[in-house]
Scaffold this active site. Structure first.
Site, short mmCIF file in Angstrom:
data_model
loop_
_atom_site.label_atom_id
_atom_site.label_comp_id
_atom_site.label_asym_id
_atom_site.label_seq_id
_atom_site.Cartn_x
_atom_site.Cartn_y
_atom_site.Cartn_z
N HIS A 262 -2.66 2.84 -3.86
CA HIS A 262 -1.58 1.85 -3.78
C HIS A 262 -0.69 2.13 -2.57
O HIS A 262 -0.46 1.25 -1.74
CB HIS A 262 -0.77 1.91 -5.09
CG HIS A 262 0.36 0.95 -5.16
ND1 HIS A 262 0.28 -0.25 -5.83
CD2 HIS A 262 1.62 1.00 -4.66
CE1 HIS A 262 1.44 -0.90 -5.73
NE2 HIS A 262 2.27 -0.15 -5.02
N GLU A 263 -0.21 3.35 -2.47
CA GLU A 263 0.71 3.68 -1.38
C GLU A 263 0.00 3.66 -0.03
O GLU A 263 0.61 3.37 1.00
CB GLU A 263 1.38 5.04 -1.63
CG GLU A 263 2.15 5.15 -2.96
CD GLU A 263 3.21 4.07 -3.18
OE1 GLU A 263 3.65 3.46 -2.19
OE2 GLU A 263 3.57 3.83 -4.35
N HIS A 266 0.46 0.23 1.36
CA HIS A 266 1.77 0.07 2.01
C HIS A 266 1.78 0.76 3.37
O HIS A 266 2.24 0.21 4.37
CB HIS A 266 2.87 0.69 1.14
CG HIS A 266 3.26 -0.12 -0.06
ND1 HIS A 266 3.69 -1.42 0.02
CD2 HIS A 266 3.30 0.21 -1.39
CE1 HIS A 266 3.99 -1.86 -1.21
NE2 HIS A 266 3.75 -0.89 -2.07
N GLU A 292 3.43 -5.73 -1.08
CA GLU A 292 2.78 -5.45 -2.37
C GLU A 292 1.37 -6.04 -2.39
O GLU A 292 0.48 -5.51 -3.05
CB GLU A 292 3.65 -6.03 -3.49
CG GLU A 292 3.38 -5.45 -4.86
CD GLU A 292 3.83 -3.99 -5.01
OE1 GLU A 292 4.51 -3.44 -4.11
OE2 GLU A 292 3.46 -3.39 -6.05
#
Lengths: 498, 498
Positions: A262-263, A266, A292
């Site tokens: 997930h990160e 980003h 997101e």
């Protein structure tokens, strides 16, 4: 005029650099700072914010913007300069509406509310948090008033997180989603899927190495990244060559792996901003929702997909043989995609996740429009959790107190999580349209194709355009929940197998 | 007038906070920053420096200083306010002499010289470094000119590192030291002392734990400290509650232990600044030399002393049994205090260390007064190394290129290392006078007594007074080389035994 444009760029470059400094200080605070340093850090961040606000609202910026206005209109609207001037004007015009004193009050109230929230959450005591929450809400009302009379006051708050998105539009999208998700969850919730092997012993040092391995596999310039442990994972950085993602390692689960993916999403967005305008405010992601879309894509559309796990599962089995030796890919895949209503948003599966966000968005509407007493929030929370996810909320810590957003004054933020998730599927489907063998490539360990496609089609725009215009350029469409809903039904409606 | 004083304090508090931010950014750069981030970091630090310089030279500060001047004279000169106003005036008056453009040029030249120095050092190629060095020297001449005609131009440079110290005074002290050290070194250099057990296998993880243990033993608030690895050790921090010391671990030696004690001394000084004025510029160490008096004291007067090792040696033997099991305390003590001329300043023993500094100070005089061509520096260096330490310099990397100071534009800095060492003995002897059983206390593991004595007698003054006045308040005397020379002769003149 060329000189005025250069002056504007130079001033906004400073603002971008100050933002990089603040990001680094916040990263440090949330990862490695000695705990007692928090007092210095709060003061330092407040000072940087004041300096930035003073620089942004300097009347000279207004004059320079006027000076370049005639030229701005003649620029190719797709050009970097046109994009820069649109954003610069927007930033300036919003900033000058808000008195410095009110900004300072808001910052102070957030700083004071956060430790109270921590304590309230620890002791699961919502009434303790009531007073600072009231203060934050009252300050948001005063903030909204700075922008003059509003048909929909929440629009002002939302705009700070998702520029030019309207409350009515979000409501429409969320209602469409809710209508499909609630029955889908009811259908899926009782499926008997064994996920017992996802709990147990996952030694942290091996998780650290595996997280490094997966981000290396997805790809980035290794001399420009760090991964560090933290309590609440986030991605940050001081610029495109200094990207810092964080994760939290639980010795009894594989959660860090998904959090790292997930990160990574980003981090990659900021990392792939074109160097030619990375020093300007347009040199970052277009909005929270678009950000997101990137994190949710790598976490879910890649990280919970069949092709990825066909490639990567043998490696994970090798790293955690005690847990996974006898578990075939099909069973593993079913387990990491198990749908099960739960209390905590950040641990929710792909299907139930949306309802956690919708619940918060609806409650925020009621708060801002005065339709709910703040002291009644635990009750309202419990009612919606029961209605949407069919579960009981045992206490405030696992309910209304679970997120830090309201303590930090971030009212209007939550919807971007789901808007981004919706966009992630739109972007994904366009990537698959452009690269029809994307699945096969991933199955063969090629993630560079997707990474580069995102670079060319999403990251290349930085913040030159509005979020919706950015999405339209990437996919041909503005936000649309249908691909997302179709994806969920396709993936989860049928019996799950890899 | 009270309001003017408050305004001044508020402005200088911001400057102190900005300094804390820059310190943190520099710490990050030198410990954990992804290497590619260096471009962002240089720009961020330059921006913070510009913002700080603009704030410090704001004409409003000049007006406020005028406004409070009548009251300043009536204040108790020992009061915090008087100390603050003395320092504020000094900072302002120095800063306004120097045009912002020249400051920017100096910062840029340093930033550009540093990577060239790194490369020149790696390849031991002094001519490569010549051009950026010439540029740094030329800019220092222009800097000196900002302060008007000078009898001794070097005074201006020295004053930036050691306020109000004069070149003539340093020369006098260093000549006195040189006259004693050169023969003492000649006498000691050939003593046959076995130090073979100090080379070998010292596993880094155990060194890390031992470094933590020794700083815990010396004492500090643990929630306000970090120790991290770095290439070139230093101490830093963002404020009294966020102290960061660094060290370098060599797997084949115990060097990190002494380096850690050294940096502990720096860290403790900033850590024990009184809270009531820690937010102001007087809230830090009085000068580089006084800082060095603290680091050299913990490294040498504690860390190479008999009482410390009577207490701590069994522990070190326990941690490194393979290396030290059969080595008695006497032999260990003799080895860590062996005098042996060597090429590298930062690895020099207590006796030869002074000559490394004197050599640099003398060369800097010749540079600033144009008595040496820069291209001849390697030859001049070699001649002095031969004359003072009786050793040959094999190459530039182990000679004139070993220190980063000149690359960073830090001309005038070196003497503070020896001035601080001289002061460390003066302060130590006063501590022993006040606490006659200090040795016995250390031998029993009590380091709090020394720590608190330093807090009360040195750290309590922060930067309220000039360095020499601070020293006079701590010891009753301004700088005096005699105690230092007597200490060296007492410790090293007799056969060494614990």
């Amino acid at each position: 005029v060329a000189d005025a444009l250069d002056q504007l760029k130079s001033r906004f470059t400073e603002l971008r650099q100050l933002f990089g400094v603040s990001s680094l200080l916040t990263w440090d605070q949330r990862t490695i700072m000695p705990p007692a340093g928090v007092t210095h850090r709060g003061q330092q961040l407040a000072l940087l914010q004041r300096i930035g606000h003073d620089k942004l609202t300097d009347p000279a910026i207004g004059r320079l913007l006027e000076e370049v206005a005639p030229v701005a209109e003649s620029l190719d609207p797709d050009s970097d300069d046109a994009g820069f001037l649109r954003l610069a004007r927007r930033m300036y015009e919003k900033a000058v509406q808000v008195p410095t004193d009110l900004r300072a009050e808001m910052a102070l109230a957030s700083a004071e509310a956060s430790p109270v929230w921590v304590k309230a959450k620890e002791t699961s005591d919502f009434p303790l948090f009531l007073e600072p929450l009231e203060r934050n809400v009252e300050l948001r009302h005063r903030y909204v008033e700075c922008f003059g009379p509003q048909d929909e006051p929440y629009d002002v708050l939302l705009d700070d997180f998702e520029p030019e998105m309207k409350t009515a539009e979000v409501s429409r999208i969320f209602d469409e989603i809710k209508a499909e998700l609630v029955p889908l969850i009811a259908e899926l919730r009782d499926r008997d899927i064994d996920a017992s092997f996802l709990s147990g012993s996952f030694p942290v040092d091996r998780q650290v190495a595996l997280g490094q391995e997966v981000t290396d596999l997805f790809g980035h310039r290794p001399d420009a990244w760090r991964i560090d442990p933290t309590e609440h994972p986030f991605a940050s950085g001081a610029g495109i060559d200094d990207i810092r993602i964080t994760t939290h390692y639980y010795a009894d689960s594989l959660e860090s792996l998904f959090s790292t993916m997930h990160e990574y999403g980003h981090g990659l967005y900021e990392h792939q901003i074109p160097r030619r305008f990375a020093h300007l405010p347009i040199g970052s992601g277009a909005s929270l929702a678009l950000h997101e879309s990137q994190s949710r894509m790598w976490e879910n559309l890649v990280g919970r997909s069949v092709p990825f796990w066909r490639y990567f599962y043998p490696r994970v089995q090798e790293v955690f043989p005690e847990q996974l030796r006898g578990v075939e890919l099909d069973r593993f895949y079913a387990a990491i995609n198990r749908v099960r209503p739960s209390l905590i948003r950040i641990r929710a599966d792909e299907v139930t996740y949306g309802m956690h966000v919708i619940l918060r968005f609806e409650i925020e509407q009621d708060i801002v429009n005065g339709r709910v007493e703040l002291r009644d929030l635990p009750r309202v929370w419990a009612e919606k959790m029961d209605a949407y996810l069919g579960i009981d909320v045992p206490d405030d810590a696992n309910g209304v107190l679970q997120d830090m957003h309201w303590a930090s004054g971030l009212i209007g933020y939550f919807s971007t999580y789901l808007l981004g998730t919706v966009m992630s599927v739109q972007i994904w489907e366009k990537a698959v349209e452009d690269v029809p063998d994307l699945d096969e490539r991933m199955e063969g360990g090629d993630f560079a194709t997707l990474r580069e496609w995102l670079g060319d089609n999403v990251h290349a725009h930085g913040r030159k355009f509005t979020p919706q215009e950015t999405l339209r350029r990437a996919t041909g469409s503005t936000i649309d929940a249908k691909p997302y809903l179709a994806y969920l039904k396709r993936k989860y409606g049928a019996p799950v197998a890899a």
